[in-house]
Scaffold this active site. Structure first.
Site: not given
Ligand code: PGA
Length: 253
Positions: A12, A96, A98, A168, A174, A213, A234-235
């Site tokens: 999240w 991750h 990020e 990923e 994202g 995504s 994520g989203g």
């Molecule tokens: P996303 O993010 O599904 O929004 O692309 C995935 C993630 O960062 O784990």
């Protein structure tokens, strides 16, 4: 080959208010009978809220998005593994993209976190992936190998049971741009081959998730691949109805 259960995890990130969390759970349907493993990593302040939901949803796994590599002490803003476990957390994400790009986590810091969490018997979702530039320069496999070799060096025995990998590609996170099913399978197959050379991982049994995504429209095709054992989302994990669809697809495969 060892049978690998499908695993769907929602990340999240820094989203969801308390009322949005309530609406997520009221729009989640049939979760008691999802025939896959599933879980959510909320913001850390919301971990107790999610742990509360486990009294009704026994199969819900609650995760942290990060953990410290240190035991405890003067580390302002960090999350101790002991406290996460004490709060009822079942897994932690580590590395991750990020965290790597925005907070300077290097492969060797990530390695310390992985080892620390595994030593405490906490399930680890180790994230890795290449940037668009690295893919365009045909460096994908080199980068993945380096992330695996440094990030997973010196694993304790518990890794064979507690380690999950999440591939990923950074360019797919994202952005709405998913790796094609072939690109994802190729990377997953490569990762499984690399981890067969790493001590204390059971490469045939290790779950390797795809992230970037993922949504109800593309999950089926991704999960149909031999080496893709689930998704880190994520989203599309923020809304209960969309998350229900993801888990239902994982259930029918
Ligand atoms: P996303 O993010 O599904 O929004 O692309 C995935 C993630 O960062 O784990």
């Amino acid at each position: 080959m060892d049978k690998r259960q499908k695993l769907i995890l929602g990340n999240w990130k820094m989203n969801q208010s308390l009322s949005e969390i309530e609406s997520f759970f009221s729009n989640l349907s049939g979760a008691e009978s999802f025939n896959c493993q599933w879980g959510i990593a909320p913001q850390s302040i919301h971990i107790p809220k999610l742990v509360e939901k486990k009294s009704i949803l026994k199969n819900l796994l609650v995760g942290s998005q990060n953990c410290s590599e240190n035991n405890n002490g003067a580390f302002t803003g960090e999350l101790s593994v002991d406290s996460l476990i004490e709060s009822g957390v079942d897994f932690t994400l580590v590395g991750h993209s990020e965290r790597r790009s925005l907070y300077g986590e290097t492969n060797s810091i990530i390695n310390k976190k992985v080892i620390h969490a595994l030593n405490k018997n906490l399930r680890v979702i180790f994230c890795l992936g290449e940037t668009l530039e690295e893919r365009e320069n045909e460096k994908t496999f080199e980068v993945l190998r380096e992330q695996l070799t440094i990030g997973l060096a010196g694993l304790p025995e518990s890794a064979s049971k507690l380690l999950v990998i999440a591939y990923e590609p950074v360019w797919a996170i994202g952005t709405g741009k998913t790796a094609t099913s072939d690109q994802a399978q190729e990377a997953h197959h490569f990762i499984r081959k690399c981890i067969s050379e790493i001590k204390n991982i059971n490469h045939a049994a290790c779950q390797i998730l795809y992230g970037g995504s993922v949504k109800p429209e593309n999950i089926q095709e991704l999960l149909a691949n031999e080496d893709i054992d689930g998704a880190l989302v994520g989203g599309a994990s923020l809304k209960g109805d969309s998350f229900t669809k993801l888990c239902n697809f994982a259930t029918t495969i």
